[in-house]
Design an enzyme around this catalytic site. Structure first.
Site, PDB file in Angstrom:
ATOM      1  N   LYS A  49       0.820  -1.206   0.000  1.00  0.00           N
ATOM      2  CA  LYS A  49       0.000   0.000   0.000  1.00  0.00           C
ATOM      3  C   LYS A  49       0.864   1.271   0.000  1.00  0.00           C
ATOM      4  O   LYS A  49       0.435   2.319  -0.466  1.00  0.00           O
ATOM      5  CB  LYS A  49      -0.921   0.025   1.210  1.00  0.00           C
ATOM      6  CG  LYS A  49      -1.875  -1.156   1.357  1.00  0.00           C
ATOM      7  CD  LYS A  49      -3.012  -1.122   0.361  1.00  0.00           C
ATOM      8  CE  LYS A  49      -4.093  -2.167   0.653  1.00  0.00           C
ATOM      9  NZ  LYS A  49      -3.654  -3.557   0.429  1.00  0.00           N
TER      10      LYS A  49
HETATM   11  C1  LIG Z   1      -4.156  -4.654  -0.211  1.00  0.00           C
HETATM   12  C2  LIG Z   1      -3.319  -5.868  -0.307  1.00  0.00           C
HETATM   13  C3  LIG Z   1      -3.513  -6.828  -1.335  1.00  0.00           C
HETATM   14  C4  LIG Z   1      -4.643  -6.718  -2.348  1.00  0.00           C
HETATM   15  O1  LIG Z   1      -4.428  -5.699  -3.297  1.00  0.00           O
HETATM   16  P1  LIG Z   1      -5.637  -5.131  -4.192  1.00  0.00           P
HETATM   17  O2  LIG Z   1      -5.086  -3.956  -4.908  1.00  0.00           O
HETATM   18  O3  LIG Z   1      -6.729  -4.763  -3.214  1.00  0.00           O
HETATM   19  O4  LIG Z   1      -6.064  -6.216  -5.116  1.00  0.00           O
HETATM   20  C5  LIG Z   1      -2.656  -7.906  -1.382  1.00  0.00           C
HETATM   21  N1  LIG Z   1      -1.674  -8.068  -0.465  1.00  0.00           N
HETATM   22  C6  LIG Z   1      -1.463  -7.187   0.539  1.00  0.00           C
HETATM   23  C7  LIG Z   1      -0.377  -7.449   1.529  1.00  0.00           C
HETATM   24  C8  LIG Z   1      -2.265  -6.053   0.655  1.00  0.00           C
HETATM   25  O5  LIG Z   1      -2.062  -5.186   1.670  1.00  0.00           O
END
Ligand SMILES: *Cc1c(COP(=O)(O)O)cnc(C)c1O
Length: 524
Positions: free
Chosen positions: A126
């Site tokens: 993120k």
């Molecule tokens: C948010 C997240 C995801 C999923 O990503 P999206 O963009 O929502 O598909 C996968 N792995 C981790 C560790 C995340 O924090």
């Protein structure tokens, strides 16, 4: 910044249109970032996509990551001055990451290349977008303010099940004109995740534990957002408007396109592929934001052939890609070792369908209405075929996720987190002759309890041995590091036990209590 980008290839200022066709006029990048969601609930997508030549792409490796990002933003002709873009990128991708390359690639000898997206301040992917979005949010707000189109500040309100909250706090802290409040379910996040949030520094941040589960948090935040009287009061009293930072904001998606283009260039520069060779990309998917960014990178000219969409036991996307029917009418929500993928309604899928239908907003409006009324929608044959020709999808169950963490560690001396393991297991099933770039989305130490289970053959959800269960998250990570020799625990996680707790409050989940907490915070 020395880029060879010829803007005449990408004429006009890039404008944004609404997937549901409710907004008649297109909006600028800055307006799309500030609005977040279009009127009527649709999402913004760029009217036109820039095309990058293979030369544009491979020459990126001569630049530091922040200039690669600026290059992509310029290709999109966003309506911020060049020097502003450079300033934003310098703030987004610098010493806040623990490696100069920002998102290095670790290649295993089985044709899998792990794009490590977790070297930022909160150790999950993120950060790649949430270090950047606040800079754009603030720059966009200033620019609209100067143009007389904006006369207030913002409070970003986030309900989180773990990763997003901390990434938003780190991204927005210290950003002028914006404050950020995060709500997490009391007892519903890991020790590490809770400590990450409640020890956040900065004057413009606030964190509340909320009685209830994540759903209660999210419902409370949604109710606050839809309370017009509360919004009017905040605006009148403090000149503040509420806003959100979730992955439906185009300003969060755009930074994610950068690392797929850049990742391809890295593979060429390090001799792992030749320029022009096709690769496949595998993404552990929840809200469909990350994999959608890979699709945009492909559309823009990155030689990506197939996108592998990896699901955990909440396999609604896998079933959708394989059948053309999105159905959550009779689907139980499953708690897995990869909680950030425990999602049933994947909000960015709407953008993907808009693109695959040739931008047919009436189909999108219909399907989204079906989803909200019947908890189900079925796409037409042409769209199903388009989906099947671009994507392949598979799911990994929780026992397999944990056993893959163990086998990859045993075979390759590489420790991965459960989300990455879900993707890696799917990639092994779906891999053809192309090398696969696997999105690695979190550092293992964010999910130490399940990594411990994996290494010790303990089933998902089964209790840890008593002495291990008694450890703090940091102590457990130390134990794993000693057992495995993986002493790469990020600084931000290693020191959490001794960091000062700044936010110890627990509030009820009813809308009045949350609004009261927000008002008190904003009055300070
Ligand atoms: C948010 C997240 C995801 C999923 O990503 P999206 O963009 O929502 O598909 C996968 N792995 C981790 C560790 C995340 O924090």
């Amino acid at each position: 910044m020395s880029s060879k980008l010829d803007r005449s290839n990408n004429p006009g200022q890039n404008r944004y249109i609404d997937t549901r066709g409710v907004e008649a006029a297109s909006v600028s990048f800055t307006q799309a970032v500030i609005n977040g969601l279009a009127t009527g609930g649709g999402l913004y997508v760029p009217e036109e996509l820039p095309r990058l030549s293979l030369d544009d792409i491979t020459s990126l490796t001569q630049l530091p990551y922040r200039d690669r990002a600026a290059f992509i933003y310029r290709a999109f002709n966003i309506d911020l001055p060049d020097d502003e873009i450079d300033t934003c990128m310098a703030r987004s991708y610098g010493a806040n990451f623990d490696t100069e390359s920002i998102c290095p690639i670790t290649s295993l000898d089985d044709g899998m290349h792990l794009l490590e997206l977790w070297h930022g301040p909160t150790s999950a992917f993120k950060d790649m977008a949430l270090q950047c979005l606040p800079q754009f949010f603030s720059a966009s707000a200033s620019s609209l303010r100067e143009a007389g189109k904006l006369d207030h500040d913002f409070c970003i309100l986030v309900a989180t099940s773990g990763d997003t909250g901390k990434a938003a706090l780190e991204g927005f802290k210290g950003v002028p004109g914006v404050s950020v409040g995060v709500l997490f379910p009391d007892g519903g996040v890991s020790d590490i995740q809770r400590k990450q949030m409640v020890t956040t520094t900065g004057d413009n941040v606030r964190v509340w534990a909320v009685e209830g589960n994540f759903d209660d948090c999210q419902t409370a935040v949604k109710r606050v957002f839809s309370d017009d009287a509360f919004a009017a009061r905040l605006l009148a009293d403090g000149s503040i408007a509420l806003s959100s930072a979730n992955s439906i904001n185009w300003g969060r998606l755009l930074p994610q396109i950068v690392y797929y283009v850049s990742g391809y260039a890295e593979l060429v520069a390090t001799g792992k592929i030749a320029a022009g060779d096709p690769i496949d990309v595998c993404v552990p998917t929840g809200n469909f934001g990350n994999i959608l960014a890979a699709w945009y990178a492909k559309q823009m000219g990155t030689p990506i052939e197939t996108l592998f969409c990896a699901s955990n036991e909440n396999r609604v996307l896998t079933d959708f890609i394989n059948t053309g029917t999105y159905d959550i009418s009779d689907r139980a929500f499953v708690l897995t070792p990869s909680p950030s993928m425990d999602i049933l309604v994947s909000s960015n899928l709407e953008r993907q369908l808009f693109e695959l239908t040739g931008r047919n907003s009436s189909s999108i409006a219909q399907w989204m209405a079906d989803l909200s009324n019947d908890r189900k929608f079925v796409v037409d044959d042409a769209t199903a075929a388009a989906l099947a020709s671009t994507f392949k999808s598979s799911s990994t169950d929780s026992p397999t996720c944990l056993s893959v963490i163990k086998s990859v560690f045993d075979e390759h001396d590489y420790l991965m987190d459960p989300h990455t393991a879900v993707a890696y297991a799917c990639a092994r099933k779906l891999k053809g002759s192309n090398p696969v770039l696997v999105a690695s989305t979190a550092h293992w130490a964010k999910f130490g309890d399940n990594v411990y289970r994996a290494l010790h053959g303990i089933a998902p959800g089964a209790p840890l041995p008593q002495d291990v269960d008694a450890l703090t998250g940091c102590q457990l990570n130390e134990l794993i590091a000693d057992e495995t020799g993986m002493h790469d625990i990020p600084k931000g996680l290693a020191g959490l036990d001794t960091a000062e707790v700044r936010f110890a409050g627990v509030i009820p989940s009813d809308v009045a209590s949350v609004e009261e907490a927000v008002s008190v915070f904003l009055a300070q």
